[in-house]
Design a protein around this motif. Structure first.
Motif, PDB file in Angstrom:
ATOM      1  N   ALA A   1      -0.333  12.520  -3.588  1.00 50.16           N
ATOM      2  CA  ALA A   1       0.102  12.051  -4.907  1.00 50.16           C
ATOM      3  C   ALA A   1       0.849  10.722  -4.786  1.00 50.16           C
ATOM      4  CB  ALA A   1       0.984  13.104  -5.572  1.00 50.16           C
ATOM      5  N   GLY A   2       1.689  10.619  -3.764  1.00 52.62           N
ATOM      6  CA  GLY A   2       2.433   9.374  -3.563  1.00 52.62           C
ATOM      7  C   GLY A   2       1.525   8.203  -3.256  1.00 52.62           C
ATOM      8  N   GLY A   3       0.458   8.443  -2.486  1.00 50.83           N
ATOM      9  CA  GLY A   3      -0.493   7.383  -2.178  1.00 50.83           C
ATOM     10  C   GLY A   3      -1.205   6.879  -3.418  1.00 50.83           C
ATOM     11  N   MET A   4      -1.564   7.796  -4.315  1.00 54.22           N
ATOM     12  CA  MET A   4      -2.198   7.397  -5.574  1.00 54.22           C
ATOM     13  C   MET A   4      -1.259   6.516  -6.394  1.00 54.22           C
ATOM     14  SD  MET A   4      -4.033  10.959  -6.798  1.00 54.22           S
ATOM     15  CE  MET A   4      -4.589  10.215  -8.355  1.00 54.22           C
ATOM     16  N   GLY A   5      -0.018   6.963  -6.539  1.00 52.81           N
ATOM     17  CA  GLY A   5       0.958   6.181  -7.306  1.00 52.81           C
ATOM     18  C   GLY A   5       1.216   4.826  -6.693  1.00 52.81           C
ATOM     19  N   TYR A   6       1.264   4.788  -5.371  1.00 47.67           N
ATOM     20  CA  TYR A   6       1.509   3.527  -4.677  1.00 47.67           C
ATOM     21  C   TYR A   6       0.374   2.537  -4.926  1.00 47.67           C
ATOM     22  CZ  TYR A   6       2.851   0.387  -0.859  1.00 47.67           C
ATOM     23  OH  TYR A   6       3.230  -0.710  -0.122  1.00 47.67           O
ATOM     24  N   ALA A   7      -0.870   3.027  -4.865  1.00 45.25           N
ATOM     25  CA  ALA A   7      -2.027   2.158  -5.097  1.00 45.25           C
ATOM     26  C   ALA A   7      -2.015   1.595  -6.519  1.00 45.25           C
ATOM     27  CB  ALA A   7      -3.318   2.921  -4.840  1.00 45.25           C
ATOM     28  N   TYR A   8      -1.709   2.457  -7.481  1.00 46.83           N
ATOM     29  CA  TYR A   8      -1.698   2.007  -8.879  1.00 46.83           C
ATOM     30  C   TYR A   8      -0.593   0.998  -9.158  1.00 46.83           C
ATOM     31  CZ  TYR A   8      -4.849   5.909 -10.009  1.00 46.83           C
ATOM     32  OH  TYR A   8      -5.909   6.770 -10.079  1.00 46.83           O
ATOM     33  N   SER A   9       0.505   1.109  -8.436  1.00 45.26           N
ATOM     34  CA  SER A   9       1.662   0.240  -8.718  1.00 45.26           C
ATOM     35  C   SER A   9       1.610  -1.106  -8.011  1.00 45.26           C
ATOM     36  CB  SER A   9       2.955   0.963  -8.314  1.00 45.26           C
ATOM     37  OG  SER A   9       3.026   1.128  -6.897  1.00 45.26           O
ATOM     38  N   ARG A  10       0.667  -1.307  -7.083  1.00 45.91           N
ATOM     39  CA  ARG A  10       0.661  -2.538  -6.292  1.00 45.91           C
ATOM     40  C   ARG A  10       0.571  -3.826  -7.119  1.00 45.91           C
ATOM     41  NH1 ARG A  10       3.854  -2.201  -3.240  1.00 45.91           N
ATOM     42  NH2 ARG A  10       4.300  -0.412  -4.553  1.00 45.91           N
ATOM     43  N   PRO A  11      -0.231  -3.867  -8.194  1.00 42.26           N
ATOM     44  CA  PRO A  11      -0.292  -5.128  -8.953  1.00 42.26           C
ATOM     45  C   PRO A  11       1.064  -5.588  -9.485  1.00 42.26           C
ATOM     46  CG  PRO A  11      -2.145  -3.753  -9.531  1.00 42.26           C
ATOM     47  CD  PRO A  11      -1.249  -2.914  -8.668  1.00 42.26           C
TER      48      PRO A  11
ATOM     49  N   ASP B   1       1.400   4.748   6.281  1.00 42.45           N
ATOM     50  CA  ASP B   1       1.993   4.232   7.523  1.00 42.45           C
ATOM     51  C   ASP B   1       3.466   4.596   7.633  1.00 42.45           C
ATOM     52  OD1 ASP B   1      -0.217   3.151   8.691  1.00 42.45           O
ATOM     53  OD2 ASP B   1       0.133   1.103   8.004  1.00 42.45           O
ATOM     54  N   ASN B   2       4.125   4.734   6.490  1.00 46.99           N
ATOM     55  CA  ASN B   2       5.549   5.072   6.484  1.00 46.99           C
ATOM     56  C   ASN B   2       5.794   6.578   6.459  1.00 46.99           C
ATOM     57  OD1 ASN B   2       6.342   2.319   6.347  1.00 46.99           O
ATOM     58  ND2 ASN B   2       5.919   2.309   4.148  1.00 46.99           N
ATOM     59  N   LYS B   3       4.711   7.361   6.409  1.00 45.35           N
ATOM     60  CA  LYS B   3       4.857   8.806   6.281  1.00 45.35           C
ATOM     61  C   LYS B   3       4.389   9.576   7.515  1.00 45.35           C
ATOM     62  CE  LYS B   3       6.322   8.494   2.038  1.00 45.35           C
ATOM     63  NZ  LYS B   3       7.694   8.917   1.649  1.00 45.35           N
ATOM     64  N   TYR B   4       3.556   8.947   8.344  1.00 44.88           N
ATOM     65  CA  TYR B   4       2.984   9.647   9.503  1.00 44.88           C
ATOM     66  C   TYR B   4       3.161   8.807  10.767  1.00 44.88           C
ATOM     67  CZ  TYR B   4       0.706  12.654   6.059  1.00 44.88           C
ATOM     68  OH  TYR B   4       0.457  13.516   5.022  1.00 44.88           O
ATOM     69  N   ASP B   5       3.331   9.493  11.878  1.00 46.32           N
ATOM     70  CA  ASP B   5       3.433   8.791  13.157  1.00 46.32           C
ATOM     71  C   ASP B   5       2.100   8.170  13.546  1.00 46.32           C
ATOM     72  OD1 ASP B   5       6.093   9.481  13.415  1.00 46.32           O
ATOM     73  OD2 ASP B   5       5.638  11.353  14.467  1.00 46.32           O
ATOM     74  N   GLN B   6       0.993   8.841  13.200  1.00 47.88           N
ATOM     75  CA  GLN B   6      -0.339   8.334  13.506  1.00 47.88           C
ATOM     76  C   GLN B   6      -0.671   7.168  12.578  1.00 47.88           C
ATOM     77  OE1 GLN B   6      -2.743   9.399  15.917  1.00 47.88           O
ATOM     78  NE2 GLN B   6      -3.585   7.444  15.268  1.00 47.88           N
ATOM     79  N   LYS B   7      -0.891   5.984  13.165  1.00 46.48           N
ATOM     80  CA  LYS B   7      -1.176   4.790  12.369  1.00 46.48           C
ATOM     81  C   LYS B   7      -2.520   4.200  12.774  1.00 46.48           C
ATOM     82  CE  LYS B   7       3.634   3.494  11.515  1.00 46.48           C
ATOM     83  NZ  LYS B   7       4.139   4.834  11.724  1.00 46.48           N
ATOM     84  N   TYR B   8      -3.186   3.576  11.805  1.00 45.44           N
ATOM     85  CA  TYR B   8      -4.459   2.927  12.080  1.00 45.44           C
ATOM     86  C   TYR B   8      -4.307   1.406  12.139  1.00 45.44           C
ATOM     87  CZ  TYR B   8      -6.240   7.424  10.509  1.00 45.44           C
ATOM     88  OH  TYR B   8      -6.484   8.770  10.344  1.00 45.44           O
ATOM     89  N   ASN B   9      -3.114   0.933  11.836  1.00 47.36           N
ATOM     90  CA  ASN B   9      -2.920  -0.504  11.686  1.00 47.36           C
ATOM     91  C   ASN B   9      -1.814  -0.984  12.614  1.00 47.36           C
ATOM     92  OD1 ASN B   9      -4.554  -0.462   9.085  1.00 47.36           O
ATOM     93  ND2 ASN B   9      -2.849   0.913   8.600  1.00 47.36           N
ATOM     94  N   PRO B  10      -1.920  -2.203  13.133  1.00 48.34           N
ATOM     95  CA  PRO B  10      -0.830  -2.742  13.927  1.00 48.34           C
ATOM     96  C   PRO B  10       0.457  -2.744  13.101  1.00 48.34           C
ATOM     97  CG  PRO B  10      -2.764  -4.139  14.094  1.00 48.34           C
ATOM     98  CD  PRO B  10      -3.061  -3.123  13.035  1.00 48.34           C
ATOM     99  N   ILE B  11       1.567  -2.396  13.748  1.00 49.18           N
ATOM    100  CA  ILE B  11       2.837  -2.276  13.019  1.00 49.18           C
ATOM    101  C   ILE B  11       3.217  -3.606  12.371  1.00 49.18           C
ATOM    102  CG2 ILE B  11       5.308  -1.816  13.301  1.00 49.18           C
ATOM    103  CD1 ILE B  11       4.608   0.110  15.521  1.00 49.18           C
ATOM    104  N   LYS B  12       2.899  -4.719  13.019  1.00 47.92           N
ATOM    105  CA  LYS B  12       3.293  -6.017  12.500  1.00 47.92           C
ATOM    106  C   LYS B  12       2.407  -6.500  11.354  1.00 47.92           C
ATOM    107  CE  LYS B  12       5.269  -7.657  16.862  1.00 47.92           C
ATOM    108  NZ  LYS B  12       5.228  -8.703  17.914  1.00 47.92           N
TER     109      LYS B  12
END
Length: 268
Positions: free
Chosen positions: A46-56, A253-264
C-alpha cells in the motif's frame, strides 16, 4: 532393576514430550514470523502505491522535462495512429495466433495477479528475501498501474481502433464502463510490461533484461493486432509502467535489506 526400568521409561516419556513441545514452539514461532512478514509486506504494498502516486508532487525541472519528452513523444505517435492501424492490416494475419493470445492472456488482471501472487507467496513461505521483495514490488506496481489506468481511461474516454470511428473520437468522463471507449491507456500493456520490468531488476545481464523486455512487449503487440489499442496508447502505457516500477522500487529500498539498485543511485 524395576526402579531402573521405571526411570528409563520416565526419561523416555519426558524426552518425547520435550521433543513435541519444541516442535510446537518452532511451529508457533514460524507461523508468527510468517504473519509478521505478511502484514509488514501488505503495508509496504500500500505504501508503494501511495509513494508512486505522490511523486509528481516532488518533481523538479529535470523530471518535468522528462515528462515533457514523454508527452511530446505520445503526441507525435497520436498523429500517426491511423497510419499504423492501416499499416498493420497488411500483416495482422501473419502473426501466430498463439502469440497474440499469449499477449492478451498474460496482460489480463486475473492472470497477472495469479502470477504476482505466486511469486510473493513462494518468497514468503520459503523465506527467500529476494523473491519475497520481488513479489511485493510486482503486486504493488501492478496494483498502482491497474487502479490508475481504470480511472484514467474513464476520464479520457478514447475510442478503440475496433470502434471504427477514428483516433480523434473521445467520450470523456464515462464512469459507467463503455468498452469501445476505454482505449487510453492500456491496462494489458501496463500490467504485462510492469511485470517484465520488475522481474528484470533481479538480473544484471543486459541480454536477460532485453529478453524480458521483449516478452513484456508482447501484450502491446497483441493489443495493436486485435485493434484494442492505438500505437500511442501502447507507447505511453509502457513509459508509465517504467515510472511506476521505479517509484515503488525506490520506496522499497528503504523498507528491505535486499536492494536491486546501487545505494548511491538517486532515482526520481
Amino acid at each position: 532393576m524395576k526402579k531402573i526400568l521405571l526411570l528409563l521409561f520416565l526419561l523416555s516419556c519426558f524426552g518425547k514430550t520435550f521433543s513435541q513441545t519444541q516442535k510446537i514452539s518452532l511451529n508457533l514461532n514460524t507461523n508468527k514470523n510468517l504473519w509478521q512478514n505478511f502484514t509488514y509486506d501488505l503495508g509496504n504494498m500500500a505504501g508503494g502505491m501511495g509513494y508512486a502516486y505522490s511523486r509528481p508532487l516532488y518533481w523538479k525541472k529535470k523530471q518535468f522535462t522528462h515528462f515533457g519528452y514523454i508527452a511530446a513523444g505520445t503526441t507525435s505517435l497520436y498523429f500517426i495512429d491511423d497510419n499504423v492501424d492501416r499499416w498493420a492490416d497488411g500483416w495482422r494475419g501473419d502473426v501466430p495466433r498463439w502469440l497474440v493470445n499469449y499477449g492478451n492472456d498474460v496482460g489480463s488482471p486475473n492472470n497477472n495477479f495469479m502470477l504476482t501472487g505466486a511469486v510473493y507467496l513462494a518468497g514468503l513461505f520459503t523465506e527467500n528475501p529476494k523473491l519475497r521483495r520481488t513479489g511485493v514490488l510486482l503486486i504493488s506496481s501492478a496494483s498502482a498501474a491497474g487502479l490508475m489506468q481504470q480511472i484514467t481511461k474513464r476520464i479520457i474516454g478514447r475510442a478503440r481502433p475496433k470502434a471504427n470511428v477514428g483516433k480523434d473520437v473521445f467520450d470523456p468522463l464515462h464512469f459507467d464502463r463503455v468498452y469501445d471507449y476505454d482505449s487510453f491507456p492500456s491496462g494489458h500493456v501496463m500490467l504485462g510490461f510492469t511485470n517484465a520490468y520488475a522481474i528484470a531488476k533481479q538480473f544484471k545481464s543486459p541480454w536477460v533484461k532485453a529478453g524480458l523486455y521483449t516478452i513484456g512487449s508482447i501484450p502491446g503487440l497483441s493489443r495493436i493486432i486485435d485493434r484494442f489499442h492505438w500505437f500511442s496508447d501502447v507507447a505511453f502505457s509502457t513509459a508509465l509502467s517504467i515510472f511506476i516500477v521505479e517509484a515503488v522500487d525506490r520506496f522499497l529500498d528503504n523498507k528491505y535489506d535486499q536492494k536491486y539498485n546501487p545505494i548511491k543511485k538517486n532515482k526520481k
